[in-house]
Write a protein that holds these residues in place. Structure first.
Motif, PDB file in Angstrom:
ATOM      1  N   TRP A   1       2.595  15.080  -2.572  1.00 24.72           N
ATOM      2  CA  TRP A   1       2.861  13.675  -2.274  1.00 24.72           C
ATOM      3  C   TRP A   1       4.347  13.409  -2.051  1.00 24.72           C
ATOM      4  O   TRP A   1       4.710  12.633  -1.179  1.00 24.72           O
ATOM      5  CB  TRP A   1       2.291  12.769  -3.356  1.00 24.72           C
ATOM      6  CG  TRP A   1       0.790  12.654  -3.314  1.00 24.72           C
ATOM      7  CD1 TRP A   1      -0.038  12.940  -2.259  1.00 24.72           C
ATOM      8  CD2 TRP A   1      -0.058  12.227  -4.368  1.00 24.72           C
ATOM      9  NE1 TRP A   1      -1.347  12.705  -2.604  1.00 24.72           N
ATOM     10  CE2 TRP A   1      -1.394  12.271  -3.890  1.00 24.72           C
ATOM     11  CE3 TRP A   1       0.165  11.817  -5.682  1.00 24.72           C
ATOM     12  CZ2 TRP A   1      -2.480  11.896  -4.678  1.00 24.72           C
ATOM     13  CZ3 TRP A   1      -0.919  11.446  -6.457  1.00 24.72           C
ATOM     14  CH2 TRP A   1      -2.230  11.490  -5.960  1.00 24.72           C
TER      15      TRP A   1
ATOM     16  N   THR B   1       1.462   7.229  -6.381  1.00 25.92           N
ATOM     17  CA  THR B   1       1.749   8.604  -5.963  1.00 25.92           C
ATOM     18  C   THR B   1       3.172   9.013  -6.340  1.00 25.92           C
ATOM     19  O   THR B   1       3.509  10.191  -6.281  1.00 25.92           O
ATOM     20  CB  THR B   1       1.520   8.820  -4.453  1.00 25.92           C
ATOM     21  OG1 THR B   1       2.388   7.955  -3.708  1.00 25.92           O
ATOM     22  CG2 THR B   1       0.065   8.589  -4.086  1.00 25.92           C
TER      23      THR B   1
ATOM     24  N   ILE C   1       0.306   7.177   0.256  1.00 29.24           N
ATOM     25  CA  ILE C   1       1.742   7.201  -0.046  1.00 29.24           C
ATOM     26  C   ILE C   1       2.306   5.804   0.194  1.00 29.24           C
ATOM     27  O   ILE C   1       2.267   5.300   1.318  1.00 29.24           O
ATOM     28  CB  ILE C   1       2.477   8.230   0.841  1.00 29.24           C
ATOM     29  CG1 ILE C   1       1.815   9.609   0.776  1.00 29.24           C
ATOM     30  CG2 ILE C   1       3.963   8.275   0.487  1.00 29.24           C
ATOM     31  CD1 ILE C   1       1.752  10.226  -0.592  1.00 29.24           C
TER      32      ILE C   1
END
Length: 173
Positions: free
Chosen positions: A13, A41, A52
């Motif tokens: 991530w 995240t 994200i």
């Protein structure tokens, strides 16, 4: 219809954030002051929807609207303020979202609130675990009702915002 699903924290991530932040810098250029990885995240070791969240601090929020076409070329859909005054919100990935972009003008208190939430949670793993557990429970309870999932987190997030503000006040005195 979007499925509400949370997954274990993924190490990639952070790399996905950095990759996207570079692309966004190319779009916004000097209008972008800074970009930040926010949201679940960006909190280590918790379950999260695999989306994200990126926050961009901009010089002039009104000028962000001039970049809608370029953002479309990157796969984003411009949603305007989308319920938060002074923000510009973009989504990427349709019902299988990959990114959310929140743009605020410098000095907007929402910037500090988002960063403080992230930093507090990373500094307090016991609170992060409670948040992770809540998200998992809500995702199980409302697998097809994103609004209910979001509403179920509201009070917890407000409580953490208050704790985070007290924490930062103690650490800056």
């Amino acid at each position: 219809m979007r499925k509400v699903e949370v997954v274990p924290h993924q190490k990639e991530w952070i790399a996905l954030y950095h990759s996207e932040a570079r692309k966004l810098k190319q779009v916004f250029g000097d209008e972008m002051v800074e970009s930040y990885h926010i949201g679940s995240t960006a909190i280590e070791s918790i379950y999260a929807k695999p989306v994200i969240d990126i926050l961009i601090e901009a010089k002039n929020i009104e000028r962000i609207d001039l970049y809608d076409y370029e953002m479309e070329q990157l796969g984003y859909v411009a949603k305007g303020e989308n319920g938060i005054a002074g923000r510009r919100f973009f989504m990427k990935g349709g019902d299988d979202r990959t990114h959310h972009l929140h743009v605020f003008e410098s000095e907007n208190p929402e910037i500090q609130r988002h960063l403080l939430f992230r930093d507090f949670m990373n500094a307090h793993p016991e609170e992060a675990k409670k948040y992770s557990d809540l998200k998992r429970e809500l995702a199980r309870e409302f697998p097809k009702e994103i609004d209910e999932y979001i509403a179920g987190k509201h009070d917890f997030i407000q409580n953490i915002d208050e704790k985070a503000q007290s924490w930062i006040n103690r650490n800056t005195e």
